[in-house]
Scaffold this active site. Structure first.
Site, PDB file in Angstrom:
ATOM      1  N   ARG A  93     -32.925  13.635  80.898  1.00  0.00           N
ATOM      2  CA  ARG A  93     -32.394  14.938  81.321  1.00  0.00           C
ATOM      3  C   ARG A  93     -33.365  16.063  80.971  1.00  0.00           C
ATOM      4  O   ARG A  93     -33.528  17.012  81.744  1.00  0.00           O
ATOM      5  CB  ARG A  93     -31.025  15.183  80.685  1.00  0.00           C
ATOM      6  CG  ARG A  93     -30.325  16.422  81.209  1.00  0.00           C
ATOM      7  CD  ARG A  93     -28.894  16.506  80.722  1.00  0.00           C
ATOM      8  NE  ARG A  93     -28.805  16.643  79.275  1.00  0.00           N
ATOM      9  CZ  ARG A  93     -27.655  16.701  78.599  1.00  0.00           C
ATOM     10  NH1 ARG A  93     -26.496  16.620  79.256  1.00  0.00           N
ATOM     11  NH2 ARG A  93     -27.647  16.815  77.287  1.00  0.00           N
ATOM     12  N   LYS A 127     -30.567  22.410  81.859  1.00  0.00           N
ATOM     13  CA  LYS A 127     -30.166  22.685  80.477  1.00  0.00           C
ATOM     14  C   LYS A 127     -31.029  23.826  79.922  1.00  0.00           C
ATOM     15  O   LYS A 127     -31.914  23.629  79.067  1.00  0.00           O
ATOM     16  CB  LYS A 127     -30.251  21.428  79.611  1.00  0.00           C
ATOM     17  CG  LYS A 127     -29.398  21.516  78.337  1.00  0.00           C
ATOM     18  CD  LYS A 127     -29.265  20.150  77.690  1.00  0.00           C
ATOM     19  CE  LYS A 127     -28.496  20.214  76.378  1.00  0.00           C
ATOM     20  NZ  LYS A 127     -27.081  20.546  76.556  1.00  0.00           N
ATOM     21  N   LEU A 175     -23.427  20.826  83.919  1.00  0.00           N
ATOM     22  CA  LEU A 175     -24.505  20.060  83.323  1.00  0.00           C
ATOM     23  C   LEU A 175     -24.149  18.574  83.397  1.00  0.00           C
ATOM     24  O   LEU A 175     -23.024  18.201  83.058  1.00  0.00           O
ATOM     25  CB  LEU A 175     -24.697  20.466  81.860  1.00  0.00           C
ATOM     26  CG  LEU A 175     -25.833  19.763  81.126  1.00  0.00           C
ATOM     27  CD1 LEU A 175     -27.173  20.294  81.589  1.00  0.00           C
ATOM     28  CD2 LEU A 175     -25.681  19.928  79.622  1.00  0.00           C
ATOM     29  N   ARG A 199     -46.348  41.106  78.622  1.00  0.00           N
ATOM     30  CA  ARG A 199     -45.079  40.610  79.137  1.00  0.00           C
ATOM     31  C   ARG A 199     -45.068  40.769  80.650  1.00  0.00           C
ATOM     32  O   ARG A 199     -45.312  41.848  81.176  1.00  0.00           O
ATOM     33  CB  ARG A 199     -43.921  41.391  78.515  1.00  0.00           C
ATOM     34  CG  ARG A 199     -42.536  40.978  79.005  1.00  0.00           C
ATOM     35  CD  ARG A 199     -41.466  41.883  78.401  1.00  0.00           C
ATOM     36  NE  ARG A 199     -40.130  41.491  78.828  1.00  0.00           N
ATOM     37  CZ  ARG A 199     -39.557  41.894  79.967  1.00  0.00           C
ATOM     38  NH1 ARG A 199     -40.203  42.702  80.788  1.00  0.00           N
ATOM     39  NH2 ARG A 199     -38.332  41.496  80.278  1.00  0.00           N
ATOM     40  N   GLU A 238     -16.410  23.006  83.089  1.00  0.00           N
ATOM     41  CA  GLU A 238     -16.730  22.213  81.896  1.00  0.00           C
ATOM     42  C   GLU A 238     -16.469  23.059  80.668  1.00  0.00           C
ATOM     43  O   GLU A 238     -16.066  24.218  80.760  1.00  0.00           O
ATOM     44  CB  GLU A 238     -18.183  21.750  81.930  1.00  0.00           C
ATOM     45  CG  GLU A 238     -19.189  22.886  82.029  1.00  0.00           C
ATOM     46  CD  GLU A 238     -20.597  22.404  82.317  1.00  0.00           C
ATOM     47  OE1 GLU A 238     -20.922  21.248  81.973  1.00  0.00           O
ATOM     48  OE2 GLU A 238     -21.375  23.195  82.887  1.00  0.00           O
ATOM     49  N   TYR A 249     -33.710  23.077  76.620  1.00  0.00           N
ATOM     50  CA  TYR A 249     -33.430  22.436  75.337  1.00  0.00           C
ATOM     51  C   TYR A 249     -32.691  21.126  75.552  1.00  0.00           C
ATOM     52  O   TYR A 249     -32.165  20.859  76.640  1.00  0.00           O
ATOM     53  CB  TYR A 249     -32.633  23.364  74.412  1.00  0.00           C
ATOM     54  CG  TYR A 249     -31.159  23.474  74.723  1.00  0.00           C
ATOM     55  CD1 TYR A 249     -30.218  22.778  73.967  1.00  0.00           C
ATOM     56  CD2 TYR A 249     -30.695  24.273  75.769  1.00  0.00           C
ATOM     57  CE1 TYR A 249     -28.857  22.878  74.238  1.00  0.00           C
ATOM     58  CE2 TYR A 249     -29.344  24.374  76.041  1.00  0.00           C
ATOM     59  CZ  TYR A 249     -28.429  23.678  75.280  1.00  0.00           C
ATOM     60  OH  TYR A 249     -27.089  23.777  75.553  1.00  0.00           O
TER      61      TYR A 249
END
Length: 285
Positions: A52, A148, A205, A101, A180, A33
């Site tokens: 990114r 991310k 990140l 799956r 962070e 995302y």
């Protein structure tokens, strides 16, 4: 007006947006995302966020279903359709739906691309004037935090613990050092006026706002040192703050109930926030 979202090639009312229960983002958190801020109806530092995004999908061999140029066009149209003046555009790409799956990458699945907007007055946020409190928690995330990923359970638990303690953000701790925030980059200003933030690596990140603020600080002759720092060093600092697309620059005035300096946003933090907002407006698209 009902909110409009983008889903796999179409702009649809949010009530009509449907994703398969077999989508790998839902079943495996197999997705990436990105979040860009919007000021005055324009995208902020968007090239950095899309760069990114491209890097993150590349790290997990996930093809983007659209070019970056087309994604920008979708972002702008979504902002316009929702009459968004100030807020955020969220992008999510997953590996798509596949039956049955299975852990292995599906050979025929088409990636799912979703974009949504949300309103937020980042510039006039009350917490920008008062500062925020953070709670420290153990960093229990996986080893590739530079990606991310939509796998955010550790951050959810960290931010929930912070909220229950009356704090607005969590600082995650590993080996006695701050990595962070739950959704932000962490900075301190030392007593000898050195701006300290953790160096980029797989442990954090690579924050887009962090990158911009660091560059803006260096252009104004502020000394910047990229290294890890401890909570004790943060509590002894002149100032502390966090950066992110959804906060810009916000002062940290309390850590685990203890005040940083005089418990108020410091002048350097305030100035960096002003400089970043000026930069954001000047470069918005």
């Amino acid at each position: 007006m009902e909110q409009i979202v983008y889903l796999d090639g179409a702009f649809v009312p949010v009530a009509e947006a449907k994703v398969s229960v077999f989508d790998r983002g839902f079943l495996f958190a197999d997705g990436i995302y990105e979040v860009s801020a919007v000021l005055d109806g324009k995208l902020i530092d968007n090239d950095a966020h899309l760069a990114r995004l491209k890097r993150s999908v590349g790290e997990i061999a996930l093809p983007l279903p659209e070019t970056l140029e087309r994604i920008v066009g979708i972002q702008k149209e979504l902002v316009a359709r929702n009459n968004l003046r100030d807020g955020l555009v969220y992008i999510q790409v997953t590996r798509g739906a596949s039956i049955p799956r299975d852990f292995l990458f599906p050979k025929a699945a088409k990636p799912t691309l979703v974009m949504i907007t949300s309103e937020k007055d980042i510039v006039n946020s009350a917490s920008a004037r008062t500062g925020i409190a953070v709670k420290t928690v153990a960093d229990i995330r996986w080893a590739r935090r530079d990606i991310k990923s939509v796998a955010l359970l550790a951050q959810v638990l960290a931010k929930q613990a912070a909220a229950e303690a009356g704090c607005q953000e969590a600082w995650m701790i590993e080996d006695g050092k701050v990595t962070e925030g739950g959704s932000s980059s962490a900075f301190i200003l030392t007593r000898d006026d050195v701006l300290v933030t953790r160096e980029n690596s797989s442990a954090i990140l690579p924050g887009c706002t962090r990158k911009a603020v660091t560059k803006l600080a260096e252009e104004r002759q502020l000394r910047v040192e990229e290294r890890a720092f401890s909570v004790e060093e943060a509590l002894a600092a002149k100032e502390a703050f966090v950066t992110s697309a959804s906060l810009f620059v916000q002062a940290v005035v309390r850590i685990d109930g203890q005040t940083v300096a005089d418990g108020k946003p410091g002048p350097i933090t305030g100035r960096l926030r002003e400089i970043y907002i000026d930069f954001a407006r000047a470069t918005a698209v």
